[in-house]
Design an enzyme around this catalytic site. Sequence first.
Site, PDB file in Angstrom:
ATOM      1  N   LYS B 207     -24.960-101.706 -49.923  1.00  0.00           N
ATOM      2  CA  LYS B 207     -24.899-102.673 -48.827  1.00  0.00           C
ATOM      3  C   LYS B 207     -24.196-103.955 -49.285  1.00  0.00           C
ATOM      4  CE  LYS B 207     -27.549-106.194 -46.838  1.00  0.00           C
ATOM      5  NZ  LYS B 207     -26.475-107.038 -46.706  1.00  0.00           N
ATOM      6  N   SER B 260     -29.485-113.745 -55.353  1.00  0.00           N
ATOM      7  CA  SER B 260     -30.280-114.897 -55.770  1.00  0.00           C
ATOM      8  C   SER B 260     -31.576-114.450 -56.444  1.00  0.00           C
ATOM      9  CB  SER B 260     -30.603-115.771 -54.562  1.00  0.00           C
ATOM     10  OG  SER B 260     -31.522-115.103 -53.738  1.00  0.00           O
ATOM     11  N   THR B 261     -32.099-115.311 -57.311  1.00  0.00           N
ATOM     12  CA  THR B 261     -33.361-115.036 -57.988  1.00  0.00           C
ATOM     13  C   THR B 261     -34.496-114.894 -56.979  1.00  0.00           C
ATOM     14  OG1 THR B 261     -32.648-116.132 -60.007  1.00  0.00           O
ATOM     15  CG2 THR B 261     -35.011-115.994 -59.630  1.00  0.00           C
ATOM     16  N   GLU B 262     -34.432-115.691 -55.925  1.00  0.00           N
ATOM     17  CA  GLU B 262     -35.462-115.681 -54.888  1.00  0.00           C
ATOM     18  C   GLU B 262     -35.573-114.288 -54.255  1.00  0.00           C
ATOM     19  OE1 GLU B 262     -34.250-118.426 -51.923  1.00  0.00           O
ATOM     20  OE2 GLU B 262     -35.983-118.038 -50.640  1.00  0.00           O
ATOM     21  N   GLY B 264     -34.278-111.520 -55.453  1.00  0.00           N
ATOM     22  CA  GLY B 264     -34.574-110.579 -56.526  1.00  0.00           C
ATOM     23  C   GLY B 264     -36.075-110.437 -56.743  1.00  0.00           C
ATOM     24  N   GLU B 281     -29.280-108.669 -61.317  1.00  0.00           N
ATOM     25  CA  GLU B 281     -28.371-109.693 -61.842  1.00  0.00           C
ATOM     26  C   GLU B 281     -28.518-110.869 -60.913  1.00  0.00           C
ATOM     27  OE1 GLU B 281     -25.837-112.057 -62.234  1.00  0.00           O
ATOM     28  OE2 GLU B 281     -24.126-110.696 -61.966  1.00  0.00           O
ATOM     29  N   CYS B 315     -22.331-116.789 -60.313  1.00  0.00           N
ATOM     30  CA  CYS B 315     -23.682-116.870 -60.849  1.00  0.00           C
ATOM     31  C   CYS B 315     -23.668-117.408 -62.272  1.00  0.00           C
ATOM     32  CB  CYS B 315     -24.369-115.521 -60.780  1.00  0.00           C
ATOM     33  SG  CYS B 315     -23.287-114.180 -61.225  1.00  0.00           S
ATOM     34  N   GLU B 412     -29.980-123.931 -58.875  1.00  0.00           N
ATOM     35  CA  GLU B 412     -28.640-123.372 -58.745  1.00  0.00           C
ATOM     36  C   GLU B 412     -28.030-123.848 -57.428  1.00  0.00           C
ATOM     37  OE1 GLU B 412     -28.317-119.091 -58.301  1.00  0.00           O
ATOM     38  OE2 GLU B 412     -26.473-119.102 -59.460  1.00  0.00           O
TER      39      GLU B 412
END
Lengths: 312, 502
Positions: B207, B260-262, B264, B281, B315, B412
């Site tokens: 996706k 994004s870490t969020e 993820g 990642e 990133c 970030e």
Amino acid sequence: MSAPAQSVFRRLFDEVGPVDHVGIEERVAKYTTRSIKKNAKLWGLKTAVSMVDLTTLEGKDTPGKVASLCQKALRPHDGLDCPPVAAVCVYPAMVKHARRALGEDTAVRIASVATAFPSGQAPLRTRLAEVKAAVADGADEIDMVINRGAFLSGEFQLVQDEIVAVRDACGSATLKVILEVSELETYDNIRAASFLAMRVLRPGDFIKTSTGKTTLNATLGNNQVMLEAIRDFYLDTGTPIAMKPAGGIRTAKQALQFLIAVKETLGDAWLNNTRYRFGASSLLNDLLRQLEKERTGAYQAPYYFSEAAESY
Amino acid sequence: MSTLTAQKRPVSRPQGRPAPELIFGDLWEYDPAPETADPKLKARYELFIGGKFVAPKSGKYFDSINPANEQKLAQIAHANAADVNAAYAAAKKAFDTTWGKMPGKERAKYLYRLARLLQDRAREFAVAETLDGGKPIKESRDFDVPMAAAHFFYHAGWADKLDYVAPGRKVAPLGVVGQVIPWNFPLLMLAWKIAPALAMGNTVVLKPAETTSITALKFAELIQDAGLPPGVVNIVTGFGDTGAAVMGHPTAAKVAFTGSTEVGKIIMRSLAGTDKKMTMELGGKAANIVFDDAPIDQAVEGIINGIFFNQGHVCCAGSRLLVHEPIAERFLAKLKTRIKTLRVGDPLDKNTDIGAINSKEQLATITRLVAAGVKEGAKMFQPACSLPAKGYYFRPTVFSGVSMSHRIAREEIFGPVLSVLTFRTLDEAVEKANNTAYGLSAGVWTDKGSRILKMSTELKAGVVWANTYNKFDPTSPFGGYKESGFGREGGRQGLLDYCKLA
């Protein structure tokens, strides 16, 4: 290399800072991707014409050859709205012939390579006598070579003293200091030598890449190193030093890339022939050819352009 | 003759005169130089499932916008859970019947074909990428598309040599892999995900991000042209709900996510307790560390490249500059001079250095964080360049006087915003660089080799670049520490994340 020479090198490099070879190559590669079109191209080409030091430096040069070079310098191409070149550049023995061809009241300056060009391997008093003779014969500008042997053995004081002596011998003539970059070999050396020279030059004097007599001459890389040195020196002292890449610039495309480097490193104040020159001979006809192409929409055959000088 | 001692030192400027300045004006303004290749866009893009373009079951579509001028480019299908189901069914069938059984040397032929087809149509893909994402054409032309092709070439080379990936052990594909990619490098991230998965013999449901689906769907055309067996690659487009369906599907043997870490963390939470393999990642807040002996001009260039490449939508962007105190002032002055020559504007112009921000939402995020920086007392610098009237643009921005507790030093931003901090000693530099939840990348600038080696062992980052920045290669594994994720992409290590070892 002996220990004292080494510490001299280290001291100078510490003062002026190092240059990263890979970083310079990367920076200048970006200039080659700039796309210069339409009016910007016309402006660039004409400005480049006005910056050419039209050069002939050969053993077989004659007064006749020099006279015809001067004619070309004054009127580069019939029917084309373009400025004369900045200067003609000849050996000292040819200066008086160039002066006779150009006259006293002329837009084209006469530059002469003095100081036992291209090697510089003559006694200092011989070199100074050559400079004085060229100036007396009517040279407006003197292109000198630095003492590369002294530089590479760490005798920086000697290198600088000789530049000072030549500068004083020039009187009111503009001085161009040829570093002969291919013999200095590293970007670190080129930067250091630029500073050695600039510290004793007058505002408006030049530093110049090469004689055109060695295998590797002006490249975007060594041009960039020297432009950055000029920029740093200007911002520190307020003294504007001019720049002349010479040798190896044969096409209009290359010339535009060098000008892009000037625009993006030193800015608008260096985009004129008092601050930037091209030492070249075959470049001029390619610039004219491109200008004709812009004017007519078609490329003309090389034989429509006069006097394809072959030297560098 | 004048003596050297009399002339040695540069004559200092007389007091009271204004400091010399360089003029970067309009004496020689470059004329517009737009790239004119045809991107060959369709008005409407369907889902790519089982080797065919199929309409979404819901019948819903959304618009893809050109961020450079806010005009609509195409309609993109919105896949729901039923569409994602169909995609997984197609992928499972392809794995069981064709791709999973195919010898590696046969798979390699398909991958080589994809790489060459992408090269053949490089200009077209570059223009499409720039229109859809807003990145400068010189980047999509010289970086994104060639690098994507390079990844397919590299992994094609591995496909028949998998016995040597893990010496002494046997490797086997995992099955169907679900992949969700971000909007900053749409085509390149697709290549990073698809190429190793296919080389190993897996099949894929991918996706793309909702703002940048077009090049993925154009790539689906290449998959058809290359004659890949139906269902080996399936592309479903849509929003977060589609992504959640792709990540959470029971058929997926592994999920790979870049973003994004969020998000993820949300994915990891939802997959906790399942036996799915995962690679993540995620975000970064990289430190670019400049020592006083660094080649200054090249370091400035590297910092610029580190933070303004792709408008800072990277990133691993070097968003924190840590500069050695003795040279801080001089370095900052040089940085500002260089920024004045950057060209911000139409991404399709070949001379543009900084293009458009990817979306309205991202522009709002950047604006909000920059406002926070100003409010918290950091000193802001922006060049006086003009921006196009329409479209999403943001001036390159440098904050100085930033401390570690500022939001702009911790969060970030994912935009063209650099925060400058200073340090006194190597230990302090390491301490500050590692004082972050992230650990994706770092840069070290020094003339001293031993210092590079020391820093590279002390910095907790997946990549440490020395005297350069943002260098990528298919052979080099890329991935993070801490909250920047886990797993590697590229190289041998990247392949190992797509296989079972026996």
